[in-house]
Design a protein around this motif. Sequence first.
Motif, PDB file in Angstrom:
ATOM      1  N   ARG A   1       0.812  -1.102  -0.121  1.00 40.33           N
ATOM      2  CA  ARG A   1       0.011   0.156   0.087  1.00 40.33           C
ATOM      3  C   ARG A   1       0.823   1.346   0.021  1.00 40.33           C
ATOM      4  N   VAL A   2       0.527   2.172  -0.661  1.00 42.26           N
ATOM      5  CA  VAL A   2       1.060   3.406  -0.705  1.00 42.26           C
ATOM      6  C   VAL A   2       0.330   4.638  -0.034  1.00 42.26           C
ATOM      7  N   ALA A   3       0.876   5.353   0.789  1.00 38.92           N
ATOM      8  CA  ALA A   3       0.244   6.496   1.499  1.00 38.92           C
ATOM      9  C   ALA A   3       0.790   7.686   1.545  1.00 38.92           C
ATOM     10  N   ARG A   4       0.328   8.924   1.275  1.00 35.82           N
ATOM     11  CA  ARG A   4       1.190  10.241   1.419  1.00 35.82           C
ATOM     12  C   ARG A   4       1.411  10.646   2.724  1.00 35.82           C
ATOM     13  N   LEU A   5       2.757  10.971   3.062  1.00 36.12           N
ATOM     14  CA  LEU A   5       3.225  11.557   4.404  1.00 36.12           C
ATOM     15  C   LEU A   5       4.282  12.537   4.250  1.00 36.12           C
TER      16      LEU A   5
ATOM     17  N   PHE B   1       8.241  11.580  15.641  1.00 35.23           N
ATOM     18  CA  PHE B   1       7.875  11.424  16.938  1.00 35.23           C
ATOM     19  C   PHE B   1       6.482  11.526  16.969  1.00 35.23           C
ATOM     20  N   ALA B   2       5.862  12.350  16.318  1.00 40.57           N
ATOM     21  CA  ALA B   2       4.266  12.598  16.005  1.00 40.57           C
ATOM     22  C   ALA B   2       3.804  11.258  15.330  1.00 40.57           C
ATOM     23  N   LEU B   3       4.328  10.802  14.510  1.00 37.76           N
ATOM     24  CA  LEU B   3       3.999   9.441  13.833  1.00 37.76           C
ATOM     25  C   LEU B   3       3.751   8.310  14.807  1.00 37.76           C
ATOM     26  N   ALA B   4       4.799   8.168  15.504  1.00 36.29           N
ATOM     27  CA  ALA B   4       5.023   7.139  16.386  1.00 36.29           C
ATOM     28  C   ALA B   4       4.049   7.294  17.516  1.00 36.29           C
ATOM     29  N   ALA B   5       3.746   8.478  18.032  1.00 36.45           N
ATOM     30  CA  ALA B   5       2.814   8.718  19.093  1.00 36.45           C
ATOM     31  C   ALA B   5       1.278   8.567  18.463  1.00 36.45           C
ATOM     32  N   GLY B   6       1.039   9.200  17.339  1.00 34.13           N
ATOM     33  CA  GLY B   6      -0.249   8.882  16.766  1.00 34.13           C
ATOM     34  C   GLY B   6      -0.696   7.456  16.554  1.00 34.13           C
TER      35      GLY B   6
ATOM     36  N   PRO C   1       2.727  18.748  10.526  1.00 34.83           N
ATOM     37  CA  PRO C   1       1.913  18.177  11.399  1.00 34.83           C
ATOM     38  C   PRO C   1       0.680  17.646  10.951  1.00 34.83           C
ATOM     39  N   ALA C   2       0.097  18.599  10.114  1.00 33.13           N
ATOM     40  CA  ALA C   2      -1.166  18.140   9.854  1.00 33.13           C
ATOM     41  C   ALA C   2      -1.157  16.931   8.846  1.00 33.13           C
ATOM     42  N   SER C   3      -0.431  16.705   7.974  1.00 33.13           N
ATOM     43  CA  SER C   3      -0.134  15.573   7.298  1.00 33.13           C
ATOM     44  C   SER C   3       0.063  14.389   7.962  1.00 33.13           C
ATOM     45  N   VAL C   4       0.936  14.255   9.212  1.00 32.32           N
ATOM     46  CA  VAL C   4       1.115  13.471   9.988  1.00 32.32           C
ATOM     47  C   VAL C   4       0.009  13.007  10.634  1.00 32.32           C
TER      48      VAL C   4
END
Length: 311
Positions: free
Chosen positions: A79-83, A135-140, A88-91
């Motif tokens: 799967r491909v997803a934009r990041l 950091f935000a990605l892992a926390a989310g 921060p809004a993208s994350v």
Amino acid sequence: MGMITTPFGFSSTAAEVAAGIDLSGRRALVTGASSGLGAETARVLASRGAEVTLAVRDTAAGERVAKDIGSATGGEALRVARLDLADPASVAAFTAAWHGPLDLLVNNAGVMACPEQYTPQGWELQFATNHLGHFALAAGLHGALAAAEAARIVVVSSTGHQRSPVVLDDLHFGFRAYEPWAAYAQSKTANVLFAVEATRRWAADGITANALMPGAVVTNLQRHIGGSSGRVAADQMKTVEQGAATSVLLAVSPLLDGVGGRYFNDCNEAEVVDRRTGTLHGVARYAVDPENARRLWDVSEALLADAVGAS
């Protein structure tokens, strides 16, 4: 527990360290997987049966890589997803859209030695991308990682971290003259400290995190320094397949079951050092210091909370 050693080393490839390991039913997420080490990491995880999401800024490039991986491995669970880690809004949008457990999070994406740039939040770009975004990605994704019950986070750092600790009093070069390598080094130290504190906080949820130096590999990461490997001797250079080996080892090897908060190079745990080594080996003591890790975590949470509050 003593230092972790493995049968693998400098010349080992990602495919070799993953050989014989069945990842069927496991879900993996690799950032920066549209080229280089990220693409190779995704390819090997898919070849062992994992369902792999390629988290990329350029989804067209990601789709091409996913197609190539599918053709090469026969894997269909791609799967491909934009990041965009600097946004921060993208994350937040990415993590909100994630459903189900996540077994393997590979924080691979990054920028290196780029010209002085700041995000709309006023964050220095390398720190924002390499550390705060991940950091935000892992926390989310904490809930998804906890749901997997034995999740691993793999953090791609660099021996460049030995050039600088995290300067908490001046993270974004408001008082220091901006220097591309100092900014890069600070962000790479932050990567290691994240692994230390994430393991301390989340081990009870079955989540461990480790950081690594992949080795000297020419990829798109060097685009701001002319695509070169700098002063690394030719016999110390790795192929992309070799460069991805330590990431894959930390993601899948049973030798790392329950192990976290450590730093690896050449597929083995690195020695803690008190001075710059002048080599590609060793981890600075300040980068694995638990108190430094706690302080950085608190500051990172505060920065992200301010960003959300201002949006």
